[in-house]
Write an enzyme that holds these catalytic residues in place. Sequence first.
Site, PDB file in Angstrom:
ATOM      1  N   SER A  28       0.713  -1.279   0.031  1.00 28.19           N
ATOM      2  CA  SER A  28      -0.005   0.051  -0.077  1.00 28.19           C
ATOM      3  C   SER A  28       0.973   1.162   0.018  1.00 28.19           C
ATOM      4  O   SER A  28       0.424   2.325  -0.564  1.00 28.19           O
ATOM      5  CB  SER A  28      -0.932  -0.013   0.954  1.00 28.19           C
ATOM      6  OG  SER A  28      -0.445   0.075   2.150  1.00 28.19           O
ATOM      7  N   TYR A  38       3.226   2.061  -1.944  1.00 24.91           N
ATOM      8  CA  TYR A  38       3.395   2.205  -3.088  1.00 24.91           C
ATOM      9  C   TYR A  38       2.091   2.686  -3.978  1.00 24.91           C
ATOM     10  O   TYR A  38       1.978   3.565  -4.554  1.00 24.91           O
ATOM     11  CB  TYR A  38       4.150   1.116  -4.027  1.00 24.91           C
ATOM     12  CG  TYR A  38       5.678   1.419  -4.032  1.00 24.91           C
ATOM     13  CD1 TYR A  38       6.391   2.406  -4.362  1.00 24.91           C
ATOM     14  CD2 TYR A  38       6.359   0.193  -3.266  1.00 24.91           C
ATOM     15  CE1 TYR A  38       7.640   2.388  -4.341  1.00 24.91           C
ATOM     16  CE2 TYR A  38       7.781   0.274  -3.089  1.00 24.91           C
ATOM     17  CZ  TYR A  38       8.269   0.995  -3.781  1.00 24.91           C
ATOM     18  OH  TYR A  38       9.823   1.330  -3.553  1.00 24.91           O
ATOM     19  N   ARG A  52      -0.377   4.014  -2.728  1.00 26.10           N
ATOM     20  CA  ARG A  52      -1.052   5.243  -2.176  1.00 26.10           C
ATOM     21  C   ARG A  52      -0.314   6.457  -2.947  1.00 26.10           C
ATOM     22  O   ARG A  52      -0.738   7.377  -2.758  1.00 26.10           O
ATOM     23  CB  ARG A  52      -0.895   5.372  -0.880  1.00 26.10           C
ATOM     24  CG  ARG A  52      -1.852   4.639   0.088  1.00 26.10           C
ATOM     25  CD  ARG A  52      -1.406   4.427   1.571  1.00 26.10           C
ATOM     26  NE  ARG A  52      -1.971   3.153   1.957  1.00 26.10           N
ATOM     27  CZ  ARG A  52      -2.765   3.188   3.468  1.00 26.10           C
ATOM     28  NH1 ARG A  52      -2.877   4.272   3.999  1.00 26.10           N
ATOM     29  NH2 ARG A  52      -3.204   2.130   3.616  1.00 26.10           N
ATOM     30  N   THR A  72       9.860 -11.576 -11.632  1.00 27.19           N
ATOM     31  CA  THR A  72       9.915 -10.305 -12.454  1.00 27.19           C
ATOM     32  C   THR A  72       8.848  -9.739 -11.895  1.00 27.19           C
ATOM     33  O   THR A  72       7.804 -10.089 -11.731  1.00 27.19           O
ATOM     34  CB  THR A  72       9.777 -10.656 -13.954  1.00 27.19           C
ATOM     35  OG1 THR A  72      11.026 -11.573 -14.288  1.00 27.19           O
ATOM     36  CG2 THR A  72       9.862  -9.430 -14.653  1.00 27.19           C
ATOM     37  N   GLU A 105       6.567  -5.837 -12.274  1.00 25.07           N
ATOM     38  CA  GLU A 105       6.321  -4.556 -13.099  1.00 25.07           C
ATOM     39  C   GLU A 105       5.790  -3.680 -12.096  1.00 25.07           C
ATOM     40  O   GLU A 105       4.816  -3.931 -11.280  1.00 25.07           O
ATOM     41  CB  GLU A 105       5.205  -5.243 -13.841  1.00 25.07           C
ATOM     42  CG  GLU A 105       4.963  -4.013 -15.023  1.00 25.07           C
ATOM     43  CD  GLU A 105       3.346  -3.667 -15.259  1.00 25.07           C
ATOM     44  OE1 GLU A 105       2.985  -2.478 -15.155  1.00 25.07           O
ATOM     45  OE2 GLU A 105       2.659  -4.882 -15.537  1.00 25.07           O
ATOM     46  N   GLN A 119       3.622  -8.066  -1.506  1.00 21.23           N
ATOM     47  CA  GLN A 119       3.596  -9.364  -0.515  1.00 21.23           C
ATOM     48  C   GLN A 119       3.118 -10.430  -1.127  1.00 21.23           C
ATOM     49  O   GLN A 119       2.036 -10.627  -1.726  1.00 21.23           O
ATOM     50  CB  GLN A 119       2.489  -8.795   0.580  1.00 21.23           C
ATOM     51  CG  GLN A 119       2.413 -10.109   1.706  1.00 21.23           C
ATOM     52  CD  GLN A 119       1.537  -9.416   2.786  1.00 21.23           C
ATOM     53  OE1 GLN A 119       0.262  -9.651   2.718  1.00 21.23           O
ATOM     54  NE2 GLN A 119       2.046  -9.080   3.966  1.00 21.23           N
ATOM     55  N   TYR A 158       3.767 -26.599 -12.401  1.00 20.71           N
ATOM     56  CA  TYR A 158       4.374 -25.615 -13.479  1.00 20.71           C
ATOM     57  C   TYR A 158       5.885 -26.552 -14.121  1.00 20.71           C
ATOM     58  O   TYR A 158       6.054 -26.426 -15.173  1.00 20.71           O
ATOM     59  CB  TYR A 158       4.813 -24.315 -12.970  1.00 20.71           C
ATOM     60  CG  TYR A 158       5.135 -23.228 -13.828  1.00 20.71           C
ATOM     61  CD1 TYR A 158       4.402 -22.451 -14.588  1.00 20.71           C
ATOM     62  CD2 TYR A 158       6.456 -22.991 -13.912  1.00 20.71           C
ATOM     63  CE1 TYR A 158       4.717 -21.674 -15.605  1.00 20.71           C
ATOM     64  CE2 TYR A 158       6.980 -21.861 -15.019  1.00 20.71           C
ATOM     65  CZ  TYR A 158       6.097 -21.338 -15.649  1.00 20.71           C
ATOM     66  OH  TYR A 158       6.511 -20.118 -16.542  1.00 20.71           O
ATOM     67  N   GLN A 173      13.889 -18.545 -13.836  1.00 21.61           N
ATOM     68  CA  GLN A 173      14.580 -17.352 -14.356  1.00 21.61           C
ATOM     69  C   GLN A 173      15.421 -16.621 -13.294  1.00 21.61           C
ATOM     70  O   GLN A 173      15.188 -17.084 -12.183  1.00 21.61           O
ATOM     71  CB  GLN A 173      13.172 -16.465 -14.936  1.00 21.61           C
ATOM     72  CG  GLN A 173      12.442 -16.126 -13.757  1.00 21.61           C
ATOM     73  CD  GLN A 173      11.228 -15.312 -14.232  1.00 21.61           C
ATOM     74  OE1 GLN A 173      10.844 -15.266 -15.480  1.00 21.61           O
ATOM     75  NE2 GLN A 173      10.545 -14.626 -13.335  1.00 21.61           N
TER      76      GLN A 173
END
Length: 188
Positions: free
Chosen positions: A112, A114, A116, A135, A137, A156, A170, A180
């Site tokens: 939060s 970021y 906010r 990775t 974004e 989180q 997977y 990766q």
Amino acid sequence: MSIKSDKWIRRMAEQHGMIEPFEPGQVREADGRKIVSYGTSSYGYDIRCADEFKIFTNINSTIVDPKNFDEKSFVDFKGDVCIIPPNSFALARTMEYFRIPRSVLTICLGKSTYARCGIIVNVTPFEPEWEGYVTLEFSNTTPLPAKIYAGEGCAQVLFFESDEVCETSYADRGGKYQGQHGVTLPKA
């Protein structure tokens, strides 16, 4: 399917290498200054952003195509603070390497602190038996430049364990993002 607690996260990280490096508590300060927290929380793990970034630029292309992505659309940057241009985004990776158990699926949500500020962190779920650096974004939805801090918390991870183990993981599928190590661009 139930969410897993701090006790479970600590045990899986310490005994099975699920998260490396691992912080068993919450870190809120470093070198006497406040930081965006990271480490184990009540029902999740706050991940950190590494100092490797790919900042989006529209100088070299006119269209974004996820099936044929032009890596010239990014400028590589390494540093403690990344400045994302207005209404743009950057890719980064976690400092932590993950090994997800076969019976577990994760969901990752931006912190939060970021959100906010108009900075959205997007990460897809970590599937059963996926492993690697994540990775990240970062989308800057504001009309101003935005700062991202390397070495501090950014999102989180919530861990959910199923009552039964999946038939195909997977790893079994040979997932294209398995193992990766750096900031990984889209693969079709």
